[in-house]
Every structure is written in structure tokens, then in C-alpha cells.
Design a protein around this motif. Sequence first.
Motif, PDB file in Angstrom:
ATOM      1  N   ALA A 194      47.384  -9.961  16.344  1.00 27.55           N
ATOM      2  CA  ALA A 194      46.127  -9.929  16.155  1.00 27.55           C
ATOM      3  C   ALA A 194      45.409 -11.145  16.970  1.00 27.55           C
ATOM      4  O   ALA A 194      44.501 -10.942  17.505  1.00 27.55           O
ATOM      5  N   VAL A 225      39.218 -14.457  17.792  1.00 30.57           N
ATOM      6  CA  VAL A 225      38.180 -14.766  17.208  1.00 30.57           C
ATOM      7  C   VAL A 225      38.319 -13.988  16.027  1.00 30.57           C
ATOM      8  O   VAL A 225      38.000 -14.632  14.984  1.00 30.57           O
ATOM      9  N   ALA A 226      38.317 -12.722  16.174  1.00 30.61           N
ATOM     10  CA  ALA A 226      38.441 -11.820  14.770  1.00 30.61           C
ATOM     11  C   ALA A 226      39.431 -12.235  13.975  1.00 30.61           C
ATOM     12  O   ALA A 226      39.478 -12.243  12.554  1.00 30.61           O
ATOM     13  N   ALA A 227      40.660 -12.676  14.554  1.00 28.83           N
ATOM     14  CA  ALA A 227      41.873 -13.150  13.665  1.00 28.83           C
ATOM     15  C   ALA A 227      41.361 -14.295  12.658  1.00 28.83           C
ATOM     16  O   ALA A 227      41.841 -14.527  11.773  1.00 28.83           O
ATOM     17  N   ARG A 228      40.692 -15.173  13.556  1.00 35.74           N
ATOM     18  CA  ARG A 228      40.192 -16.410  12.912  1.00 35.74           C
ATOM     19  C   ARG A 228      39.219 -16.046  11.928  1.00 35.74           C
ATOM     20  O   ARG A 228      39.381 -16.551  10.578  1.00 35.74           O
ATOM     21  N   PHE A 229      38.273 -15.178  12.113  1.00 40.03           N
ATOM     22  CA  PHE A 229      37.380 -14.740  11.218  1.00 40.03           C
ATOM     23  C   PHE A 229      38.056 -13.882   9.923  1.00 40.03           C
ATOM     24  O   PHE A 229      37.309 -13.669   8.971  1.00 40.03           O
ATOM     25  N   SER A 230      39.505 -13.416  10.046  1.00 33.80           N
ATOM     26  CA  SER A 230      39.959 -12.987   8.971  1.00 33.80           C
ATOM     27  C   SER A 230      40.603 -13.685   8.067  1.00 33.80           C
ATOM     28  O   SER A 230      41.344 -13.251   7.279  1.00 33.80           O
ATOM     29  N   GLY A 231      40.605 -15.126   8.393  1.00 35.13           N
ATOM     30  CA  GLY A 231      41.363 -15.872   7.880  1.00 35.13           C
ATOM     31  C   GLY A 231      42.725 -16.296   7.895  1.00 35.13           C
ATOM     32  O   GLY A 231      43.576 -16.657   7.191  1.00 35.13           O
ATOM     33  N   LEU A 232      43.061 -15.462   9.202  1.00 34.89           N
ATOM     34  CA  LEU A 232      44.529 -16.087   9.511  1.00 34.89           C
ATOM     35  C   LEU A 232      44.497 -17.274  10.196  1.00 34.89           C
ATOM     36  O   LEU A 232      43.504 -17.787  10.801  1.00 34.89           O
ATOM     37  N   PHE A 284      31.572 -20.161   4.880  1.00 38.14           N
ATOM     38  CA  PHE A 284      32.865 -19.585   5.358  1.00 38.14           C
ATOM     39  C   PHE A 284      33.884 -20.223   5.893  1.00 38.14           C
ATOM     40  O   PHE A 284      35.107 -19.898   6.183  1.00 38.14           O
ATOM     41  N   ILE A 332      34.039 -21.610   8.848  1.00 42.88           N
ATOM     42  CA  ILE A 332      34.201 -21.671  10.431  1.00 42.88           C
ATOM     43  C   ILE A 332      33.698 -23.121  10.959  1.00 42.88           C
ATOM     44  O   ILE A 332      34.362 -23.585  11.433  1.00 42.88           O
ATOM     45  N   PRO A 349      38.462 -20.468   7.106  1.00 44.54           N
ATOM     46  CA  PRO A 349      38.075 -19.145   6.595  1.00 44.54           C
ATOM     47  C   PRO A 349      39.009 -18.935   5.289  1.00 44.54           C
ATOM     48  O   PRO A 349      38.861 -18.014   4.483  1.00 44.54           O
ATOM     49  N   ALA A 350      40.261 -19.393   5.746  1.00 45.87           N
ATOM     50  CA  ALA A 350      41.468 -19.007   4.630  1.00 45.87           C
ATOM     51  C   ALA A 350      40.932 -19.645   3.452  1.00 45.87           C
ATOM     52  O   ALA A 350      41.104 -19.022   2.219  1.00 45.87           O
ATOM     53  N   ARG A 366      38.213 -17.775   1.472  1.00 41.14           N
ATOM     54  CA  ARG A 366      38.789 -16.643   1.252  1.00 41.14           C
ATOM     55  C   ARG A 366      39.556 -16.796  -0.124  1.00 41.14           C
ATOM     56  O   ARG A 366      39.272 -16.039  -1.131  1.00 41.14           O
ATOM     57  N   LEU A 408      33.308  -8.489  18.375  1.00 42.16           N
ATOM     58  CA  LEU A 408      34.115  -9.774  18.562  1.00 42.16           C
ATOM     59  C   LEU A 408      34.643 -10.333  17.268  1.00 42.16           C
ATOM     60  O   LEU A 408      35.677 -11.107  17.581  1.00 42.16           O
ATOM     61  N   GLN A 409      33.910 -10.707  16.165  1.00 43.32           N
ATOM     62  CA  GLN A 409      34.230 -11.290  15.133  1.00 43.32           C
ATOM     63  C   GLN A 409      34.989 -10.458  13.931  1.00 43.32           C
ATOM     64  O   GLN A 409      35.749 -11.146  13.368  1.00 43.32           O
ATOM     65  N   ILE A 468      39.750  -5.560  15.128  1.00 43.86           N
ATOM     66  CA  ILE A 468      40.704  -5.899  16.138  1.00 43.86           C
ATOM     67  C   ILE A 468      40.589  -4.447  16.868  1.00 43.86           C
ATOM     68  O   ILE A 468      41.421  -3.717  16.356  1.00 43.86           O
ATOM     69  N   GLN A 508      43.600  -1.877  17.716  1.00 48.81           N
ATOM     70  CA  GLN A 508      44.390  -1.811  16.642  1.00 48.81           C
ATOM     71  C   GLN A 508      44.006  -0.570  15.808  1.00 48.81           C
ATOM     72  O   GLN A 508      42.653  -0.231  15.850  1.00 48.81           O
ATOM     73  N   TRP A 521      37.139  -6.657   3.850  1.00 49.54           N
ATOM     74  CA  TRP A 521      36.731  -7.946   2.986  1.00 49.54           C
ATOM     75  C   TRP A 521      36.882  -7.466   1.638  1.00 49.54           C
ATOM     76  O   TRP A 521      36.995  -8.466   0.793  1.00 49.54           O
TER      77      TRP A 521
END
Lengths: 314, 505
Positions: free
Chosen positions: A189, A195-202, B301, B303, B323-324, B327, B340-341, B344, B347, B410
Motif C-alpha cells: 500500500a 498518502v492513501a496508506a496514511r489516510f487509511s490509518g496504516l 482525523f 493527520i 489517523p490510526a 480510527r 490521492l488520499q 490505492i 489494487q 470506512w
Amino acid sequence: MTLRSFLRHETILLILLVIALIILAQQSDKFFTTDNLLNQGRLMAEVGLLALPMTFVIVTGGIDLSVGSIFGLSAILLGVFWHGLGIPLPVAMVLAVLVGGVAGLGNGLIMTRFNVPPLIATLATLALYRGLAEGISQARSVRGYPEWFFVLGQGEVLGLPTQLWFLFGLAIAAAAVLGLTTFGRTTYAIGANEVAARFSGLNVARTKLIIYATSGLIAGLAAVIFVSRVSTTRSDMGTGLELDVITAVVLGGTSIFGGKGTIIGTILGLVLMQVMKSGLALAGVKGDGTIVVIGVVLIAAILLGNLLSRNGDG
Amino acid sequence: MMPVVEVSNISKSFGNLRVLKDISFDVRPGEVHALLGENGAGKSTLIKIISGVLQPDGGEIKVEGDVVRFASPRDARHTGIATVYQELLLFPELTVAENVYLGHAPRTKWRTLDWQAMRAGARALLDSLDSHDLDVDTKVGLLSVANRQRVEIAKALSQDARLVIMDEPTAALADADAKRLLSVVRRLRERGVGIVYVSHRMPEIFALADRVTVLRDGAFIGTKPIGEVTEASLVSMMVGRSIDQLFPKVATAVGETILEMKNVSYRNVVNNISLKLRAGEIVGIAGLIGSGRTETALTIFGITPATGGEILIDGKPVTIDSPATARSHGIAYVPEDRGLQGLIKPQTIRENVSLAILDRLAKLLVVDRRREGALARESIARFGIRARGAEQLVRQLSGGNQQKVVLAKWIATEPRVLIMDEPTRGIDVGAKAEIHALMSKLAGQGLAVLMISSELPEVLGMSDRVLVMRGGAIVAEFDRAEATPDAVGAAMTAAGKHAVAELAS
């Protein structure tokens, strides 16, 4: 994702490998002997070990140019700890590996704390760690290791060179981690979209720290094995090693842009590279010629892979 | 008087999405013509067509009476159309004079660059724009945004521009700089240059424009002399439609407060935000670009963790530093920039949907592929994602379906607070209504929803309460009943707080 496209690239590698083996077997009757094959395995073990964490590094979209220098630093320190400071050899070996881990962790910290791109951070530490190694060694080499120490690099276990057991064991572990675990998923990821990985809480920073620290740790391990194989310690050990490692990984189909790659591919790339090296040497091709051939095969493999994956995804 | 530029019946589609329908529009010499519309109304597309970046599907463009076809921005520049973009296109390492004359520098008789003529020319152009303080030998990279803009205008003039297009030129400027820019624009007008002026700032439009054209959903709504319109009539032209039909907001029982912010700040971008979000409630945040809406969401959130104030969940203070942790406190954020945010893209749907709950899907760190596949199939069914299956790559999906994947990711975390930032940006009308229905349903199930949107009708149509942000702070709050387009629109743009206070009372 795109398991099919990975397999496609690996299929190409396998075909290339078979072709190379057939050609080389015809060129020289010495190639397909057990002795030669086992010896080749021994020679590729260090690059192979380094290529495992390097696959993770490149899948995240990063690069680790400093592994050759960490390798040299760990090798030197093994000699210094044992010969210079009189630390018992087993302890010195563990310490040398740990130094590698600390050096790798340093890379990771520079990148994640100060937002330095991996290329720059490890280019800097490539010089830094090599400089340390040379400063510490003062151009003296260490010899005279005890006999039991050579089991690691020159001995055999159950008929197989000792270091190949390390390589196989760690390769299986790496393949499992990258392919099956949450850590592996996070690695992909990050490479595909950090960025998306970070925004997904990873936890992007922690994952990178672990990967770069492991890269250093394995460089330390490979260094100890290398010292055992060549029976001596010098400060220029492992110079340029990072290029072989990166070549094997990229040849194995890992995208330098991140997000794509497998351990199986890396192993195939590694074996293909070693087969070409030894085969060409047996066929009487000089070192320079070997490098040229490897370069051509690398470009061909990447172009073929690109062509196929583009057709596949539409 | 013959218009500098006249476009008639211009149409443009991107795939199935029609972004401009039969637009006719003209600019006369020495006129400031303001172009107004909400985000997504088609202003940018129209500007890009006039400046040659995009080619229209139908209709024609005339420059001083002659029909022209622009294959590239270069063609447009050669006919005297210059554009000052929001993102400035100057070279920071070159001087002011070099930038002004880049590509058409004066030459000596030996065909070498005539530095003296270049510097003198740049000096004269800047002087004509009342910018005597700008040194032509300064590197552009050292200048402020406001000064760079003036360089860019001088550059347009150096190419004998007859039409200058300005796309939100004051959006990034402080008040004083914005005022100076307005006087520069007036200078341009005096020279007989036609100006297309895009801005969200109402006071500027009334101070500057001669005529106003309003676009809405890609359609031409009207062109009026500035004397015949008021701020209120412009806003209603922009917003227009009957909102209640479009947004089926179901009334729900509002429950306990879940998230509370007390004077939360982040550096100087988020200033003392206090708000309460209750279960079952949709709270909309309206505001212009740069008003601090997204920044507030990013602070909630984790960030950009808060640098001041307190965030409480269920009345208990919590620290959200990533973010973790957000969550783990039940906060979900569907971000502004999907590509971008949010996603992925290389995938699969399966891998995207599971990303935020990988830990929960794993046994001893190994991801359970069966449960992951089941989650993906369930999400596809529940959110109506149109795809071939769970293994389809996300980048092959349409914008609306991609947004549903982000939402599914989410919702899989079983959040209690859902922040949606521009939930329907760049999505076609049908999928938009689906996203709105999903949002309404989720609120009905007891989620607290915080929605940020630049589309006023969306904010007004979906929200139980509307907060208006400006300059990183909340400047007004309206109940659903009070939230009229005029009142909210005025609070978004008002120059002082007095106007807001009047409207809010």
C-alpha cells in the motif's frame, strides 16, 4: 492484485533461466556438475540475503544504497570486536549483526523523521558507513579466525552449503510476510500510494523503520557469512554490492516505482544473474562482457514485463 | 463595439459527462466581465476552451470578428489571449524581466538577446501597472504571490494581450494585496483590454465588473450588467434549483453528542473551532476554498494533530495524533482527493475495502483472505458498487463507484463519526444522488456525519445544521430552516463579521 501479472513476469524469468541453462550446459560440460552448482549457490548467498529486504524496500517505492557499506562496516567490526577488543567470537558475531541493524535503523530515522527521500538518505549513509569502516580498520585486515567459524561460509549442513540454509529459510519467511500478512499489505500500500496508506490509518513510518532496520540487520548477517567464506576482514568489503542486489530485485520484476514485486521473482532474478555470471565465466567471457550481458538481460526483462502488463490491464 | 472575444453555442463533454451546454459569452474591449458559478458549474472548462487548453465539441469562437480554432494555448496566445492561472506559471530562477519576455525576447541586430531593451520594456510595463516598486532584476522565486501575479500580468501585456483571463486571482492574496490587484485590473481596463474575471468574492465583483455571466451545471443562466443585479440575485442565479427535490434528507432522531471540539486549533490554519456532533445528525460545513474546512477535518482525523484546544469523544477528552488513533476512537474520514488520499488505484476492490481494518481481518498477522473476500462482496452489494467483482482494479471504476469503495472502506471500521469531504466532487448526477441517499441512511443508523462541501445546494440539501467557515474559524451557524442560499452564501463571502451577525439573527 494482479497476481496474474506477477506470474507473467515470473514466467518470463523462468523461461529466460531455462534458456540460459541450456545454452550454458552446451557451452561447457563443467557447468552442470553438482560441485559447480553448489559453489554458485554459495557465491550468491550474500547478494541473495540482501535482496530479500531490498525487495520490501523497493516495493515501498524506496531504495537502500547503503547496504554494501553497512556490509563492510559490520565485517570490519566483527574483526575489531573479536581481534581488537577481545570479545568472544560468538558475541562479536551477534554484535556485528546488531550494528548492521542500528545502521539500517539510522537510515529509516533519517527518512521518516526528516522527510529525506530514500535515495538521498542512503546515498549519504553509503558514504558515511563506508567512511566509518575505513576509519576503524586503518587499512588493516584481520585474519586467523578459528576453524569452527568457517562452517558458516565454507561448510555444509546435510550436503548443502550452510549459507544456503539461511537463504532458503529467510526467503520463505520473507515471501510469507510480504504475501500473506498485514505487514506485507502495508508494504504494498505504501508503495502504490503512500498518502492513501496514511489516510487509511496504516502506520507508514513504523513500517518503513522496520523495513530499513531489517535491511541493515540482514546486511550485518551477510557480512558475517562473507567473512567466514573468505576467512579475512577488510574495509573495502561489499563495495558496489548494492548494485548487484538492486539488479537482482528489479530483474525479478519488482517495480522501482513501488507497489509491485514478489520474493519469488527476486529469487528467480538472483538465480538468473548468478547463472549468467558463472556460465559466461566458464565460457571464457571476461568480467566486462558479463556485466554487459547482465545489463542487456535486465533491460529486456523489464521491457517484456512492461509490454505484457500493459496488454493485460487494457 | 465589436467584442474582443465572442463564443457562441460552445459545448463540451468528458466521456458521458456534459460539462458545458450551448454557452454563449462575449467580452468587449475595456470591459471586466465576471464569470460566476459554483464549483463544477463549468467556469474552468469555459476558460480552458477560450485559452486553447481544451477544444470544444461544438460551437465557435470569434476573435475580433474572425472565427478561430485553437489547437493549443500557444495558438490562443498568438491571437492575443493571455491567461493568469491560479497556479502561477513563472520560472522562479529567472528574473522579472526574463520572465516577462520569455519566448519573445527583444533581439539586437546581431540576433543576441537585447538585455537593455528587455529590462527597459519590463520596467515600462510594470510602471504602467502602478508597480514602480518591483525590481526587474529580482528573481521571481523571491517575490510574494501578489507580486508574481503582477509579473504575470505584465507578461500578458508584453505579448499585446487583448483579452486577459484571470482565474480567482485574489484567492491566495491578503486583503491589502487583493486591493492593489484590483487597481491593476482597472489599469488594464483603461488600456482597452478585455478581462474575464473569475472570483468567488462578491465585493470584488461589484467593485470591478461591468457585466456578469452566471453558469450553473454547465448551462448558461444569464448575462447581466452589474447595475441590474444584487448579491442576493446573483447567489440565487448561481444556486437556483429547487433543492429539496434533489436531496432526499430523511429526518432522524438526533441522539447524544458523540464528538465535541472545544477551541481546537492547528497552527494558524484552524482557529478555535468549537462544535458538537450528535448521533444521527448531518452537519454541513460551507466555506470558500482555503477557509479551513478540510484543515479542520484533517485535525480531527489526526493527520495534522491539534496544537491547541480539546477534542472529546462521548464527553471524554482524547488525544488524536494519527489517523490510526482517530480510527480507534470511531472517526472515519472520506477524503477530498479520492485518487490521492482515498484509494490505492492499482489494487483491487477487495484490497482497498479491507485496508482500514486489516488488523481485524488477520489471525496472527496473516490476513484472512476468505473474510476479506466476503467483506468485499458484501460491500459491493450494500453500497451498490458497479463492478465485475471483488477482484476488479479500482482504477477501472467510474468516479462514483470509486467513491463508494472509499465509503465502504470506512464503514467497514464501524465508525461513529463519519467525516465526508467533498463527497460528490466530480461525480455524475445519478451517482451523486446514490451517495446522498447512503449518507442519509447512515445518519439514520445513528452515525454522526460531518460533511464538507463547496456545493452550496449539497450543503443546504443534506444538512441538519450548517456551519460556515472563513479564515480558519466558524463564522456562522444556521439551522436547517434558517439556512437559505442567500444567508449562507453571504456568510461565506462577507467581508466583515457584522454582515454575518445580521444575517444570522
